[in-house]
Scaffold this motif. Structure first.
Motif, PDB file in Angstrom:
ATOM      1  N   LYS A  13       4.752   1.036  -1.494  1.00  0.00           N
ATOM      2  CA  LYS A  13       4.310   0.714  -2.863  1.00  0.00           C
ATOM      3  C   LYS A  13       3.324   1.792  -3.311  1.00  0.00           C
ATOM      4  O   LYS A  13       2.274   1.982  -2.695  1.00  0.00           O
ATOM      5  N   TYR A 119       4.919 -14.972  -6.211  1.00  0.00           N
ATOM      6  CA  TYR A 119       3.805 -14.433  -5.422  1.00  0.00           C
ATOM      7  C   TYR A 119       2.938 -15.563  -4.882  1.00  0.00           C
ATOM      8  O   TYR A 119       2.591 -16.500  -5.620  1.00  0.00           O
ATOM      9  N   GLU A 162       1.309 -12.041  -0.458  1.00  0.00           N
ATOM     10  CA  GLU A 162       0.474 -10.900  -0.843  1.00  0.00           C
ATOM     11  C   GLU A 162      -0.931 -11.005  -0.249  1.00  0.00           C
ATOM     12  O   GLU A 162      -1.722 -11.860  -0.643  1.00  0.00           O
ATOM     13  N   SER A 164      -2.766  -8.091  -0.107  1.00  0.00           N
ATOM     14  CA  SER A 164      -3.224  -6.756  -0.482  1.00  0.00           C
ATOM     15  C   SER A 164      -4.651  -6.461  -0.025  1.00  0.00           C
ATOM     16  O   SER A 164      -5.577  -7.168  -0.382  1.00  0.00           O
ATOM     17  N   GLY A 165      -4.798  -5.409   0.788  1.00  0.00           N
ATOM     18  CA  GLY A 165      -6.125  -4.988   1.235  1.00  0.00           C
ATOM     19  C   GLY A 165      -6.555  -5.553   2.577  1.00  0.00           C
ATOM     20  O   GLY A 165      -7.558  -5.097   3.144  1.00  0.00           O
ATOM     21  N   THR A 166      -5.817  -6.512   3.117  1.00  0.00           N
ATOM     22  CA  THR A 166      -6.190  -7.031   4.443  1.00  0.00           C
ATOM     23  C   THR A 166      -4.921  -7.453   5.174  1.00  0.00           C
ATOM     24  O   THR A 166      -3.906  -7.777   4.528  1.00  0.00           O
ATOM     25  N   GLY A 189       0.347  -6.238   2.776  1.00  0.00           N
ATOM     26  CA  GLY A 189      -1.096  -6.344   2.938  1.00  0.00           C
ATOM     27  C   GLY A 189      -1.596  -5.805   4.257  1.00  0.00           C
ATOM     28  O   GLY A 189      -1.178  -6.265   5.320  1.00  0.00           O
ATOM     29  N   GLY A 190      -2.457  -4.775   4.164  1.00  0.00           N
ATOM     30  CA  GLY A 190      -3.219  -4.316   5.324  1.00  0.00           C
ATOM     31  C   GLY A 190      -2.424  -3.687   6.444  1.00  0.00           C
ATOM     32  O   GLY A 190      -2.922  -3.584   7.568  1.00  0.00           O
ATOM     33  N   ILE A 191      -1.221  -3.230   6.178  1.00  0.00           N
ATOM     34  CA  ILE A 191      -0.466  -2.585   7.269  1.00  0.00           C
ATOM     35  C   ILE A 191      -0.960  -1.150   7.395  1.00  0.00           C
ATOM     36  O   ILE A 191      -0.773  -0.335   6.499  1.00  0.00           O
ATOM     37  N   VAL A 208       6.041  -4.337   3.013  1.00  0.00           N
ATOM     38  CA  VAL A 208       5.544  -3.395   2.008  1.00  0.00           C
ATOM     39  C   VAL A 208       4.263  -2.725   2.512  1.00  0.00           C
ATOM     40  O   VAL A 208       3.343  -3.404   2.973  1.00  0.00           O
ATOM     41  N   VAL A 209       4.239  -1.408   2.401  1.00  0.00           N
ATOM     42  CA  VAL A 209       3.076  -0.630   2.846  1.00  0.00           C
ATOM     43  C   VAL A 209       2.501   0.093   1.631  1.00  0.00           C
ATOM     44  O   VAL A 209       3.232   0.805   0.932  1.00  0.00           O
ATOM     45  N   GLY A 210       1.210  -0.111   1.382  1.00  0.00           N
ATOM     46  CA  GLY A 210       0.594   0.457   0.182  1.00  0.00           C
ATOM     47  C   GLY A 210      -0.607   1.333   0.475  1.00  0.00           C
ATOM     48  O   GLY A 210      -0.491   2.543   0.685  1.00  0.00           O
TER      49      GLY A 210
HETATM   50  O1  LIG Z   1      -1.895  -1.997  -0.123  1.00  0.00           O
HETATM   51  P1  LIG Z   1      -1.609  -2.874   1.022  1.00  0.00           P
HETATM   52  O2  LIG Z   1      -2.795  -3.606   1.577  1.00  0.00           O
HETATM   53  O3  LIG Z   1      -0.807  -2.171   2.087  1.00  0.00           O
HETATM   54  O4  LIG Z   1      -0.641  -4.039   0.458  1.00  0.00           O
HETATM   55  C1  LIG Z   1       0.644  -3.707   0.012  1.00  0.00           C
HETATM   56  C2  LIG Z   1       1.078  -4.523  -1.175  1.00  0.00           C
HETATM   57  O5  LIG Z   1       1.382  -5.838  -0.819  1.00  0.00           O
HETATM   58  C3  LIG Z   1       0.142  -4.494  -2.328  1.00  0.00           C
HETATM   59  O6  LIG Z   1       0.704  -5.196  -3.389  1.00  0.00           O
END
Ligand SMILES: O=P(O)(O)OC[C@@H](O)CO
Ligand SMILES: CC(C)=CCC/C(C)=C/CC/C(C)=C/CC/C(C)=C/CC/C(C)=C/CC/C(C)=C/CC/C(C)=C/COP(=O)(O)OP(=O)(O)O
Ligand SMILES: [Mg+2]
Length: 231
Positions: A13, A119, A162, A164-166, A189-191, A208-210
């Protein structure tokens, strides 16, 4: 759309509101990931969305927009993910924004390219949780009930857990996955390591990796194989 998404095991992402060099973008797009989601929860504009889309479009992989701001819906993506925050306390994030979008732009909407995501926002200290007023303190039973309501009553094709961030609670993600019959389960989230990527891949359909893309690109790239090798 859903048939394509069901094939995805690993997705990056990319956030329109964050800088990424051409070299880093090249590595992300050539990494073997299945697709790119363009999306973020703040600072999203038409211009930064067009800019990122046109840079990703040089590559062959699928690229979809996760819509978080009506003013930044740009034509030219392979598809449009429409989040519906199931545990939002402000109904604007469940259906209000969507109703307004359809009232204003209904005649323009390429419906075949849109897909709704239910979500469940679970990290209290995240932008998306604060913005939507999400009730993140859920028991397993409550979270499973949200997922089942989304799948069985609303017939949503995707449930997105979700964090996101952890890094989230993999036991809970697995519990939800086991209770779903048809819906596709996305985890994000948090990967930030292969180990976490593998753990998430064992309990979710798509991982998903962000954020780690922006802080440690090599670690982000390594998650692709970790997910793909996981059974
Ligand atoms: O940014 P991260 O924590 O990897 O999470 C990915 C995604 O789920 C964010 O919407
Ligand atoms: C030709 C063409 C494409 C025409 C356009 C037609 C059109 C206007 C279609 C739109 C139709 C439609 C129904 C739109 C919905 C509009 C809308 C704004 C809905 C609300 C969506 C929503 C609930 C947003 C809340 C935030 C959210 C869930 C965002 C998802 C992304 C996310 C969680 C990112 C994580 O954020 P990040 O920034 O990474 O967070 P961190 O800081 O923690 O990293
Ligand atoms: Mg982010």
């Amino acid at each position: 759309m859903i048939d394509m998404i069901k094939q995805w095991r690993h997705v990056f992402k990319l956030d329109q509101d964050r800088e990424i060099s051409d070299d880093a973008l090249d590595k992300v797009c050539m990494s073997g990931t299945d697709a790119i989601i363009v999306g973020g929860s703040s600072g999203i504009t038409y211009d930064n969305t067009v800019d990122l889309m046109s840079r990703i479009r040089r590559y062959e992989l699928p690229c979809v927009l996760e819509v978080s701001d009506l003013e930044a819906v740009v034509p030219g993506f392979d598809g449009y993910l429409i989040p519906i925050v199931l545990n939002a306390t402000d109904s604007k994030w469940m259906i209000g924004q969507h109703q307004q979008a359809i009232e204003r732009y209904g005649y323009l909407i390429p419906w075949d390219l849109l897909i709704a995501e239910g979500y469940i926002v679970l990290h209290a200290n995240s932008t998306v949780a604060r913005m939507t007023g999400a009730d993140t303190e859920l028991t397993t039973e409550a979270a499973v009930a949200y997922a089942q309501a989304a799948e069985r009553l609303l017939h949503l094709p995707i449930i997105y857990m979700e964090y996101s961030g952890t890094f989230g609670n993999m036991e809970l993600v697995g519990d939800i996955h086991r209770q779903l019959d048809r819906a596709h389960l996305i985890y994000g989230g948090g990967i930030d390591s292969c180990e976490r990527a593998e753990q998430a891949a064992q309990v979710a359909d798509t991982v998903v990796v962000g954020n780690i893309i922006y802080s440690d690109l090599q670690k982000a790239l390594d998650t692709v194989q970790a997910v793909k090798q996981s059974v």
